[in-house]
Design an enzyme around this catalytic site. Structure first.
Site, short mmCIF file in Angstrom:
data_model
loop_
_atom_site.label_atom_id
_atom_site.label_comp_id
_atom_site.label_asym_id
_atom_site.label_seq_id
_atom_site.Cartn_x
_atom_site.Cartn_y
_atom_site.Cartn_z
N LYS A 1 -2.29 3.26 -6.49
CA LYS A 1 -2.02 2.60 -5.20
C LYS A 1 -3.29 2.22 -4.49
CE LYS A 1 2.61 4.10 -3.93
NZ LYS A 1 3.47 4.66 -2.87
N LYS B 1 8.71 -1.69 -14.92
CA LYS B 1 9.85 -1.14 -14.20
C LYS B 1 10.28 -2.08 -13.08
CE LYS B 1 10.67 3.19 -12.18
NZ LYS B 1 10.28 4.54 -11.76
N LYS C 1 10.02 -2.20 -6.16
CA LYS C 1 10.02 -2.72 -4.80
C LYS C 1 8.69 -3.38 -4.49
CE LYS C 1 12.93 0.64 -2.35
NZ LYS C 1 12.92 1.70 -1.31
#
Ligand code: TRP
Length: 333
Positions: free
Chosen positions: A120, A202, A205
Site C-alpha cells: 500500500k 483479484k 475495490k
C-alpha cells in the site's frame, strides 16, 4: 488466556470490513456470504472499521457515506442485528484506546515486515501515514477487545492475524493473563473471485477495472454484458484449471459460489464458453437481485439506528475487557 468459553456457549468470531469503495461480487462471495452463514452457530461480532479506513486520506463526510452504505449492504446480505453484533469501530472508543496499548507490545520490526504495508505504501502516490504502518496494532485491538476465539478472514490477512496473536501472547506474558489468543480460520467456502478482464488479479475495490468488476449495485443488464465480455482464452475447452485457464476457471468459481456446487463438476456440463457465461450471469443475478431489493428497503436512518444499538451491545463486552487490560498494566484507576 485459560478460559475462552463465551456466555452464549458458542465460539465468538470477529471480523471487520472497511467502509471504502463500493461492494463487489468478490467481497460478497469471498467474505460476506460466509459472514451470513457463520451467524448460525457462532457468537458473531461484525465491525465496520472506519478508523482503519482513515489510514489513507479521506474527504470530510466520505467516511459517513461509506459507513452507511456498507451497513445497508451488510443488512441486505442477511447480517441479523438481533443475532449478531453489528457496529462501527469509532463508536466504541475502546478500540482506539486498546489500539495504543497494542502498539506498545508490537515491535517496529514486526510492523516493517507486513507485506500489506509495503504494497500500500509503494502503490500510494499520496501521503503515507504512520497509521498505515501501525494499522495491524489497531486490528489486534479490534480482535482482542471481544475475547475472540476465531477470526474468519482470507489468506491475505494471515500476517495481521499472526501479529495479533503475538501481541496478545506478549501482553499476557508481560502483564499476566489478560487476552484470549485468537485462532485464524481461512473460510473454506470463500471463493477467490478474480477480475473478469484480468483474471490473474483479484476483483478489487482499489484497482480501477469497471468492466472486470461486478458491483453489487450494478444494473442486471450491465452484469450480463460484463459476463458476455469476460476474458477467457482460445482453446475453446471448458475445464477447471486455475493456472492454465484463469478466465474460464474464474467463471466456474463464480458459478460454484452462487450455486453451492463444485467448479470441476460444473465444468462437465459445458463444451462452449457462451453458455457458461450466460449461466454464470444468471446465477449471479439470482443472488444479487434479492440483495438489491432488500437494500432498497433500508434507509440511512434505520441503518444508523441499528448501528447505534450494535455499539451498545459491543460496549458490554469491550468495556470490561479494556478495564482488564488497564488493571493488568496497573494504570492508576
Ligand atoms: N484488515 C482487514 C481488511 O483490510 C479489516 C479488519 C480490521 C479486520 N480489523 C479487523 C478483519 C479485525 C478481521 C479482524 O480486510
Amino acid at each position: 488466556m485459560s478460559s475462552t468459553a463465551q456466555p452464549s456457549g458458542r465460539p465468538r468470531i470477529f471480523s471487520g470490513i472497511q467502509p471504502t469503495g463500493s461492494t463487489h461480487l468478490g467481497n460478497y462471495l469471498g467474505a460476506l456470504k460466509n459472514w451470513e452463514a457463520l451467524q448460525d452457530d457462532h457468537d458473531a461480532v461484525y465491525c465496520i472499521v472506519d478508523l482503519h479506513a482513515l489510514t489513507l486520506p479521506k474527504e470530510p463526510g466520505e467516511v459517513t457515506r461509506g459507513t452507511l452504505d456498507i451497513a445497508k449492504m451488510l443488512l441486505a446480505v442477511g447480517i441479523d442485528p438481533e443475532r449478531s453484533t453489528l457496529f462501527v469501530q469509532s463508536h466504541v472508543r475502546e478500540h482506539a484506546e486498546l489500539g495504543w496499548l497494542m502498539q506498545t507490545v508490537t515491535s517496529f520490526g514486526e510492523l516493517s515486515r507486513m507485506t500489506q504495508f509495503k504494497d500500500k505504501s509503494e502503490r500510494s502516490s499520496k501521503f503515507v501515514s504512520s497509521a498505515l504502518f501501525s494499522y495491524p496494532a489497531l486490528q489486534a485491538a479490534d480482535i482482542l477487545l471481544y475475547d475472540t476465539n476465531v477470526v474468519p478472514v482470507g489468506d491475505d490477512q494471515r500476517q495481521h492475524l499472526e501479529l495479533s496473536r503475538d501481541a496478545a501472547i506478549r501482553f499476557n506474558s508481560r502483564y499476566g493473563d489478560t487476552f484470549v489468543v485468537p485462532e485464524h480460520r481461512i473460510p473454506a467456502a470463500g471463493a477467490r473471485v478474480m477480475d473478469l478482464q484480468h483474471p490473474e488479479n483479484k476483483m478489487s475495490k482499489s484497482i480501477d477495472s469497471p468492466q472486470g468488476t461486478i458491483g453489487m449495485l450494478d444494473e442486471p443488464k450491465a452484469i450480463e454484458k460484463k459476463f458476455k465480455r469476460a476474458v477467457t482464452d482460445n482453446d475453446g475447452e471448458v475445464r477447471y484449471d486455475r493456472e492454465a485457464k484463469p478466465g474460464v476457471s474464474n467463471l466456474l468459481d463464480i458459478l460454484a459460489g452462487c450455486t453451492g456446487e463444485e467448479p470441476a463438476e460444473l465444468a462437465k456440463n459445458y463444451s462452449q464458453y457462451g453458455p457458461l457465461k450466460a449461466d454464470t450471469a444468471a446465477a449471479v443475478l439470482s443472488v444479487i437481485e434479492p440483495i438489491q431489493q432488500r437494500l432498497a428497503e433500508i434507509d440511512d436512518a434505520d441503518a444508523a439506528e441499528i448501528l447505534h444499538r450494535g455499539a451498545d451491545k459491543a460496549r458490554e463486552v469491550a468495556v470490561p475487557v479494556m478495564e482488564r487490560a488497564r488493571n493488568a498494566i496497573g494504570l492508576l484507576p
